[in-house]
Write a protein that holds these residues in place. Sequence first.
Motif, PDB file in Angstrom:
ATOM      1  N   GLY A 165       0.820  -1.204   0.000  1.00 58.50           N
ATOM      2  CA  GLY A 165       0.000   0.000   0.000  1.00 58.50           C
ATOM      3  C   GLY A 165       0.849   1.248   0.000  1.00 58.50           C
TER       4      GLY A 165
ATOM      5  N   CYS B  52       2.837  -8.961  -8.418  1.00 60.15           N
ATOM      6  CA  CYS B  52       2.500  -8.523  -7.063  1.00 60.15           C
ATOM      7  C   CYS B  52       1.266  -9.265  -6.574  1.00 60.15           C
ATOM      8  CB  CYS B  52       2.238  -7.022  -7.038  1.00 60.15           C
ATOM      9  SG  CYS B  52       1.693  -6.482  -5.406  1.00 60.15           S
TER      10      CYS B  52
ATOM     11  N   SER C  92       0.269  -8.579  -3.262  1.00 60.07           N
ATOM     12  CA  SER C  92      -0.076  -7.899  -2.007  1.00 60.07           C
ATOM     13  C   SER C  92      -1.429  -7.199  -2.103  1.00 60.07           C
ATOM     14  CB  SER C  92       1.032  -6.924  -1.624  1.00 60.07           C
ATOM     15  OG  SER C  92       2.167  -7.656  -1.190  1.00 60.07           O
ATOM     16  N   ILE C  93      -1.799  -6.572  -1.003  1.00 60.40           N
ATOM     17  CA  ILE C  93      -3.200  -6.220  -0.778  1.00 60.40           C
ATOM     18  C   ILE C  93      -3.836  -5.328  -1.847  1.00 60.40           C
ATOM     19  CG2 ILE C  93      -2.661  -4.286   0.791  1.00 60.40           C
ATOM     20  CD1 ILE C  93      -5.487  -6.813   1.334  1.00 60.40           C
ATOM     21  N   CYS C  94      -3.128  -4.284  -2.320  1.00 60.31           N
ATOM     22  CA  CYS C  94      -3.779  -3.363  -3.253  1.00 60.31           C
ATOM     23  C   CYS C  94      -3.992  -4.042  -4.599  1.00 60.31           C
ATOM     24  CB  CYS C  94      -2.944  -2.097  -3.436  1.00 60.31           C
ATOM     25  SG  CYS C  94      -2.348  -1.445  -1.896  1.00 60.31           S
ATOM     26  N   CYS C  95      -2.968  -4.798  -5.017  1.00 61.31           N
ATOM     27  CA  CYS C  95      -3.118  -5.513  -6.277  1.00 61.31           C
ATOM     28  C   CYS C  95      -4.158  -6.612  -6.137  1.00 61.31           C
ATOM     29  CB  CYS C  95      -1.767  -6.066  -6.722  1.00 61.31           C
ATOM     30  SG  CYS C  95      -0.615  -4.744  -7.140  1.00 61.31           S
TER      31      CYS C  95
ATOM     32  N   CYS D 284       4.372  -6.410  -2.500  1.00 65.35           N
ATOM     33  CA  CYS D 284       4.096  -5.080  -3.029  1.00 65.35           C
ATOM     34  C   CYS D 284       5.306  -4.483  -3.745  1.00 65.35           C
ATOM     35  CB  CYS D 284       3.683  -4.175  -1.877  1.00 65.35           C
ATOM     36  SG  CYS D 284       3.496  -2.465  -2.370  1.00 65.35           S
ATOM     37  N   LEU D 285       5.084  -3.969  -4.943  1.00 64.64           N
ATOM     38  CA  LEU D 285       6.160  -3.412  -5.752  1.00 64.64           C
ATOM     39  C   LEU D 285       6.248  -1.897  -5.628  1.00 64.64           C
ATOM     40  CD1 LEU D 285       5.415  -5.574  -8.919  1.00 64.64           C
ATOM     41  CD2 LEU D 285       7.411  -5.804  -7.430  1.00 64.64           C
ATOM     42  N   GLY D 286       5.417  -1.323  -4.797  1.00 66.51           N
ATOM     43  CA  GLY D 286       5.421   0.134  -4.676  1.00 66.51           C
ATOM     44  C   GLY D 286       4.726   0.788  -5.861  1.00 66.51           C
ATOM     45  N   ALA D 287       3.827   0.016  -6.486  1.00 68.88           N
ATOM     46  CA  ALA D 287       3.059   0.548  -7.613  1.00 68.88           C
ATOM     47  C   ALA D 287       1.573   0.433  -7.286  1.00 68.88           C
ATOM     48  CB  ALA D 287       3.398  -0.229  -8.881  1.00 68.88           C
ATOM     49  N   CYS D 288       1.257   0.586  -6.016  1.00 72.22           N
ATOM     50  CA  CYS D 288      -0.094   0.309  -5.530  1.00 72.22           C
ATOM     51  C   CYS D 288      -1.141   1.215  -6.174  1.00 72.22           C
ATOM     52  CB  CYS D 288      -0.153   0.468  -4.020  1.00 72.22           C
ATOM     53  SG  CYS D 288       1.337  -0.097  -3.205  1.00 72.22           S
TER      54      CYS D 288
ATOM     55  N   ALA E 220      -0.113  -4.820 -10.559  1.00 70.83           N
ATOM     56  CA  ALA E 220       1.197  -4.532 -11.135  1.00 70.83           C
ATOM     57  C   ALA E 220       2.080  -5.769 -11.165  1.00 70.83           C
ATOM     58  CB  ALA E 220       1.881  -3.428 -10.326  1.00 70.83           C
TER      59      ALA E 220
HETATM   60  S1  FES Z   1       0.252  -3.945  -3.487  1.00 72.56           S
HETATM   61 FE1  FES Z   1       0.892  -4.438  -5.505  1.00 72.56          FE
HETATM   62  S2  FES Z   1       2.253  -2.844  -5.912  1.00 72.56           S
HETATM   63 FE2  FES Z   1       1.678  -2.387  -3.857  1.00 72.56          FE
END
Ligand code: FES
Lengths: 424, 801, 162
Positions: free
Chosen positions: A90, C83, C85-88, C124-128, C133
């Motif tokens: 995030g 990715c 992680s949560i946002c993706c 997370c790739l920092g492209a949330c 991503a």
């Molecule tokens: S959660 Fe996928 S880039 Fe941050």
Amino acid sequence: MSGYPRVLFKNRRPGETLFLDDYLAAGGYAGLRKALKTMTPAEVTATVKAAGLRGRGGAGFVTGLKWSFFPADQPGEKYLVCNGDEMEPGTYKDRQLLLADPHQLIEGMLIAAYALQAPVGYIFLRYAYEDCARNVERALGEARRAGFLGTNILGSGFSCELHLHRSAGRYILGEETALLNGLEGRRPNPRSKPPFPAQKGLFGKPTTVNNVETLANVPHIIVHGADWYQGLALTEKGAGTKLFGLSGHLNHTPCVELPLGVPLGEIISDHGGGVWQGRNFKACLPGGASTPFLTRAHWDLPMDFDTLAAAHSRLGTACVTVFDEGTCMVAATLNLNRFFQRESCGWCTPCRDGLAMVSWLLEKIESGRGTPDDIPMLQDQLRNISGRSFCALAEGAMGPVEALLRLFMDEVEDHVKKGRCPFN
Amino acid sequence: MPKLTIDNQSVEVPDGTNVLEAAKRLGIVIPHFCYHEALGAVGACRLCAMKFEDGPVKGIQMACMVTAQEGMVVSTLDAATVEFRAHVIEWLMMNHPHDCPVCDEGGECQLQDMTVAGGHTLRRYRGLKRTYPNQQLGPFIEHEMNRCIQCYRCARTYQDYCGGEDFGVLGTNQRVYFGRFRDGRLESPFSGNLVDVCPTGVFTDKAFRFKSRYWDLEEAPSVCPHCGLGCATIPGGRYRELQRVRAGSNRQTNGFFICDRGRFGYGHAAHAARPRVPLVDGQEVDWTQALAAARARLDKIIAAHGPRSVALLGSSRAGLEANAQLRSLARLLGTDRVVFAAHAPRDWTARTLAAGLGAQASSLDDVRRSDCLLLIGADPLAEAPLLALAVRQAVRGGARAAIIDPRPVALPCATAHLPLAPWRLGQALAALGDNDWSRFEGQEAVFLEGVHEALAGARHPIVIGGADLLGPAGMRQLLELARRLSREDRPCGAMGVLSGPNSYGAALLAGDGPDFEELSNAMITGEVRALICLESDPLTQAADPAHAGLALARLDLLVALDSLPTKTLGHAQIILPTTVTAEGAGCFVNNEGRMQTFMRVLAPGLPLRETGGGGHPPRLFMADTPGAAPRPAWEILAGLQGRAASLAELRDALAREDVRFAGLTALAAESEGQRVADAGLALPATRVEDYVPRDGELALLVCEALFGSEETAFYSAPLDPVRPEPRLILHERDAGRLGVTPGEQVRLHSAVEEVVLPVEIRADSAPGVAILPRVRGSLVEAFVPGVGPQPCRINREVDHA
Amino acid sequence: MSQILPQEQIDAWKERVTGHAHPMELVVDVLRAIQAHHGWVPDAGVELAAEILGTTPLRVEEIATFYDKIYRRPVGRRVIHVCDSICCWSRGAEEVVGFLRERLGIGFGETSADGCFTLLPSCCLGACGEAPAMMIGLTTHGNLTPARILAILAAESGEAAP
Ligand code: FES
Ligand SMILES: Cc1cc2nc3c(=O)[nH]c(=O)nc-3n(C[C@H](O)[C@H](O)[C@H](O)COP(=O)(O)O)c2cc1C
Ligand code: SF4
Ligand code: SF4
Ligand code: SF4
Ligand code: FES
């Protein structure tokens, strides 16, 4: 869009990076000049302290206070380290900052290094930020050629060298002591504190670690003063602006600079364009994967360190991830917990094995195989992991789990009762 | 000395004690895995939680990480804490195999104990378990990673404490792995400690595998017989077989660890050729007959040639009581020809040390706490392995360590090394004592001056010298140096490295008596007709084995008491089998004059594995135990005097007669031991100048090696896989002059023998010295260390052919 | 690609190590250099890094196996980090993974038959803000849709042709 003043993003243009000429034209390096020419190191620290700047890396520790603990007068090796690991899901604000305006960081680091009397600094960047690394590399070269970096900077007698370190993955490197081990080429497990980095940090020498955004604020504080900075925030005790990186179920997911204290609802409606697909807001992570969920009840909550703490959550990195009404919070928590489980450094038992237990339980519940016993078991895992791990990673992992059990217990029970995920 | 309250009991502890240790003092043992007294606290396992109810620290904390402070009120019984500890165990058990019945750690597994103690009784996790492949780690250690609970003790022991660089922690999260880069033998000479420190069955003793369950072992506290340091050990035996050795703990000596020579040297007890029955002229006899025959033949020789025609030879391998009994037998027979070491120079060096050490005596613990160490003519890994670990701990604590030695002495820590020819070590000691560098040039003078400055400025300096390279004269100088460096406010310690487990004790008994050279000359001239040899093998142990051979050949009677199948037994008419250390009880006096007792672990006997041909249970029933005849040497020697005395009686008598051993009567096993009282001996006169080669000549220096050269361990099968091949070490300059390349075969011409062997070329040895590490049972068998540099000539073997 | 690192680079690294107060500081850089040249870090690469840094292979391996972006097993010419992680996840990461699996015919940890792509999950790739991503090599691609993925794969496989 909003009438709020922009500080860190004032030079930001879509798709462009500001390099030295433009940075100077926009008033860049005036802070460094002012600090070196007109202030003592102690005055710099005092100003930053008076400004009320709090760490932007997640913990929100008062930066000036941290610097005041640093033995700046002690002769010999000392280090300033910039934490650009930024791997908490995030969170992507430091990247945006370095893509837009890398000299801000370098100027901030030089001022900080002067305040701390640290002749060497490191910029630690995560693997995935190669674009940022190239910007920093170029900016460092420009700064060196322009005499902002190296020996006897601007004829002040102060010398400072900055090095860029590219990492190779793993969230735990963001924890400052693990980062120091990583920089030294050791296994990046966190170190026990005390001794704190200010006493025994990089290579055993006094070290201060600060976040990218924290350091980028420093030049502006020096140029405009502590009062100005204090006045930027909307809350009484808050200070400064903050980069809010939006993500999740929103119509727009930009990274925006807003004063601290902006209400959550305003961020979501005005800057995120509201929840996507015309749906309703259900919950959000206010500041990264480790921060306990907020719900509709927090819509008007001012986004600042103390206000969020009072709401049983944390401002964290202020990167807001929004979930719409169709989101299964068990599934979301499972996703979050799996992240922490995978990124555990493997040092201590509650994190290394406890998080695996939590994932197992959440997965069981989410997949409809949960039993009534699993809920108290999840509670006892939470109770026994919280506050008992070696570093704050596992503590952070418990943020969403705690919030799930506090705010969404009915949803958890529904999974068990129905024997399936009610959202599928 | 803070005072704190734990579970309503108050306790006062030394400053710096952690709360886990403080609780232990009250007898409250809280489960813990990652904390270890020698390794320190790292807060990884999170098991040692206690509730801090009042005082400077509050809440549930890891007790190992909290230093005891005045006024703390701590509870170990607090409900939340108890629940937490049970959770930690539950987490640790998630991936642990539930197959204790087939695990080699079973019964001595801390995880089993802590699981019960921690109250984890029901398995709730039903998910998949993580599994790992294992590695082949060489002949000593078995690897079973699935049993790992990630306490990190192994890596901290291997890397941090022992300085090993080939084993460590790999991977991350739930997949951390403890192993090597690749399969292969663990390189550290302390690798066996992994077995002791691992609280689970990941690392087990490979040589011991499938032999016994822990609870079936007979164990007793003992003392390692494989060098002069006297580390505490706990040997274990079963079915009449000594099956393994683990480390004992003695905070003054080894601490908690031992070396692999000490751990895997026990195989001598089960050596197939070991003397098992009394023999007279090759005929098996019973003990009565054997003792009667020995006495009758001795009496006959005495009658014909007088009492001084009988000589007695003790040894540093035999315990103090046995050597003392040898002395009383000599008195009874009326002869003053009693010697306690077959190697005369070593004998004189040990006597010099024993006479002069006095209050300078330093223990291994003193070394660990020292801030400045000088090692001169001492190669710890070869001569006294645990000393290397003690030096490492000192260096980790910030000490400086300097080595002056012709050999490429390698320690598992940072040291400064000055390679100096053996004949110049005395000059160096003199220079350090006199603060006069005139006999040294350039770098050497700078080095010595630096060492002197460091020693003078240190708070706890210790000078350490090896007996073999220093010789009696050098040892005397070493003691003198320590005295000179001592000040009113701050003594300088001294330590001598001696070869045998009881070298010091033997030297105390020897006093100013004759040496073996004198004895063997008397044998050759015929003045001595009979020799009683106590656990000594002059044919491999004497400074000049060939001369010893000539002497033995002239004897009318050789009575040999031994537990090892030595060469000397081949010359004996009467062989009296003795027990090995673990089968008897007794006392060794270590290199710092510390008396330590060992207890009987098991009764002697032919291992069931041999008598049963591997089958079990044995199908043959007999009334007596096969191979059970060996007796403790002190008992045999008392028997030869017509006495039947218990060990306690003998000790009492010795303590009464010789005040230096007064502490013997009160000596408890598993204690820290007790230093002998002041020796009251005069420093023996020192003689002989070292051979000094002329320009362009090479001197041969024979020295000890970690494996393959110590006498008792040589007979141990578990060490077979690590026995080195003989090699000659040359300085690169000498090698260049001779035109030899690494690994090339050279022919070594010396007074001892002419042999062909490969060379190793070093830049960090002393030029002008060819170094030959001793390898028993090899082509260089005849070369004995501790005799100073000798003339030699070296050719390339290709030129020879 | 058979060579682990060109001799000039080995020499250059050795020169940097000489006189360096803390050579191990460079361990990640050396491993990354080997990976950049060789595609992944084979055992011989760990040994080479140890030689350059004046340490044992184990000491290098302790570091190499900690980081997920150091590949200790062979990978394809391009490594895709998706990715999860949560946002993706909240914006269709699972569909992206499903699409990639199907297109490439491989699962996580596997390499496509043509040796072009290896598929790995990533945090997370920092492209949330541009979720979902993925990162290929050192380039991050956001706002993934099936059409965009196809275009990216085509471009990457064109560039990565053997
Ligand atoms: S959660 Fe996928 S880039 Fe941050
Ligand atoms: C698991 C974990 C991960 C962290 N990751 C980051 C990070 O990526 N960036 C960062 O600046 N701080 C991170 N932190 C916080 C740092 O430890 C440290 O507090 C911070 O860098 C201090 O800088 P600040 O005071 O300027 O915020 C992390 C902390 C923990 C426990
Ligand atoms: S909580 Fe423990 S295992 Fe987790 S990252 Fe921190 S130290 Fe490592
Ligand atoms: S192998 Fe044994 S000592 Fe090492 S971490 Fe695992 S359980 Fe602990
Ligand atoms: S150091 Fe000496 S006494 Fe200690 S275990 Fe090794 S051989 Fe035995
Ligand atoms: S023993 Fe205290 S945390 Fe492991």
